[in-house]
Design a protein around this motif. Structure first.
Motif, PDB file in Angstrom:
ATOM      1  N   GLU A 102       0.851  -1.206   0.000  1.00 22.69           N
ATOM      2  CA  GLU A 102       0.000   0.000   0.000  1.00 22.69           C
ATOM      3  C   GLU A 102       0.885   1.255   0.000  1.00 22.69           C
ATOM      4  OE1 GLU A 102      -3.756  -1.954   2.438  1.00 22.69           O
ATOM      5  OE2 GLU A 102      -2.289  -0.739   3.514  1.00 22.69           O
ATOM      6  N   LEU A 125       2.131   1.848  -3.492  1.00 22.36           N
ATOM      7  CA  LEU A 125       1.111   2.444  -4.378  1.00 22.36           C
ATOM      8  C   LEU A 125       0.929   3.931  -4.093  1.00 22.36           C
ATOM      9  CD1 LEU A 125      -1.544  -0.408  -4.515  1.00 22.36           C
ATOM     10  CD2 LEU A 125      -0.130   0.430  -6.393  1.00 22.36           C
ATOM     11  N   GLN A 182       3.902   5.874  -5.276  1.00 18.73           N
ATOM     12  CA  GLN A 182       3.903   6.020  -6.740  1.00 18.73           C
ATOM     13  C   GLN A 182       2.963   7.145  -7.192  1.00 18.73           C
ATOM     14  OE1 GLN A 182       3.084   1.910  -7.865  1.00 18.73           O
ATOM     15  NE2 GLN A 182       5.200   1.681  -8.565  1.00 18.73           N
TER      16      GLN A 182
END
Lengths: 199, 172
Positions: free
Chosen positions: A15, A18, A21
């Motif tokens: 998580e 992500l 990113q």
């Protein structure tokens, strides 16, 4: 603020990737916090100079942070990060081979190799007890791995420390699975032989 | 000899390793090795040397020895779960029937555990936190990039304005 930090700490690693990113800097910071021990340990077994370990750790973490968006599948983070470590390590070897041999007057290697009282005492921070090995043995293992010839050193670190599969190691070191298998086996035999008096 | 000095201990090390000293003398040496890191280092070096001479590889001729050789070659990949089914079964079978093979398996598993513990300890030895510095550098380089993009935009706008003025001036 504290609450926000606490939440990031509790998040799953994937998580965090992500979120990082997607330009979440707090997530990226937490990701680096969690990954830095791994990177530091890898370089501690690949090079002996303390300054080099620190510089390489910092550079690897910076590359991980800068390029996190290029990681396609968060599940492949370990392999991807280890490729960065491996490339940096190879660059370092190339740099060293070009440099003339010099001895630093601030070098601490002699001191760390000595069997000092501090090194002989069991580490009180270390728990549980059965997992506790003395600083002396840790130093000896580190030196033995550091003294392995180049192709053996990197494979043993990637396998034993980073837990990479033979396929991933073959990719990172640009060699075949057969070569990786044989190098790991030979490195283990050599280390077992050299460390048998401590086992 | 109640308290042997370092030189005396070093002279007696070989006999001590081979178990040829009297119990009293052996105890005195053992006591000294416990308190003297330099002699203990010498002791480990000599012990390794003596063991190496004792363990020199013999010529493997019979079938069991060949099996053991194959076993040793594949043991490392076996503990990493990287062998194919056929070799996996061979290793497992020999580990059950041959004590020497089983010992080798136990040794390598213990050795791996020792490395793991050493790695865990090293990970916990990290004193510095790099995260803030890394984020700071990334944000800074991002700002620099934005700044340079902004400067080039201003320059090109100015150039365009000058160019338009020049064109207007020429036509007039």
């Amino acid at each position: 603020m504290t609450g926000q930090k606490f939440q990031y700490k509790k998040m799953k690693f994937e998580e965090l990737i992500l979120l990082a990113q997607n330009d979440d800097m707090k997530a990226l910071e937490e990701l680096i916090k969690q990954e830095q021990r791994n990177v530091f340990a890898a370089f501690s077994y690949l090079t002996q100079n303390k300054q080099d370990i620190s510089d390489l750790t910092q550079e690897a973490l910076l590359r991980i942070a800068r390029n996190i968006k290029t990681l396609k599948n968060p599940k492949n983070f370990k392999g991807w990060a280890n490729q960065i470590i491996t490339h940096l390590y190879y660059d370092e070897i190339r740099k060293i081979s070009r440099k003339p041999n010099t001895i630093s007057i601030d070098s601490e290697t002699e001191e760390s190799n000595e069997f000092t009282i501090k090194n002989l005492l069991p580490d009180k921070r270390c728990k549980p007890q059965e997992k506790c090995i003395s600083l002396e043995i840790e130093e000896i293992i580190k030196n033995e791995i550091n003294n392995l010839p180049e192709p053996f050193k990197i494979v043993i670190v990637l396998r034993e420390l980073q837990g990479m599969s033979y396929d991933e190691i073959a990719n990172a070191t640009k060699s075949s699975i057969g070569t990786v298998k044989s190098r790991i086996s030979r490195a283990r035999l050599k280390l077992q032989e050299n460390l048998k008096n401590y086992i | 000899m109640e308290n042997p000095n370092c030189q005396q201990v070093i002279n007696l090390l070989e006999l001590y390793i081979n178990g040829k000293l009297s119990p009293i003398l052996a105890n005195a040496i053992e006591f000294h090795l416990n308190i003297c890191p330099k002699c203990r280092k010498k002791y480990f070096e000599l012990k390794t040397e003596i063991n190496n001479v004792k363990d020199k590889p013999k010529i493997h001729s019979n079938r069991v020895e060949r099996q053991i050789e194959h076993y040793i070659q594949n043991l490392s990949a076996y503990i990493d779960n990287e062998l194919d089914d056929k070799d996996n079964i061979k290793i497992r079978k020999l580990s059950i029937v041959n004590t020497q093979a089983r010992q080798k398996l136990e040794d390598i598993l213990y050795f791996r555990q020792m490395l793991q513990n050493s790695f865990d300890k090293t990970k916990n030895n990290l004193k510095k936190d790099y995260s803030e510095e890394i984020i700071h550098r990334i944000l800074n380089s991002g700002r620099k990039r934005i700044n340079s993009e902004y400067v080039s935009l201003v320059i090109s706008t100015l150039f365009l304005i000058f160019w338009s003025i020049e064109i207007l001036y020429l036509y007039n």
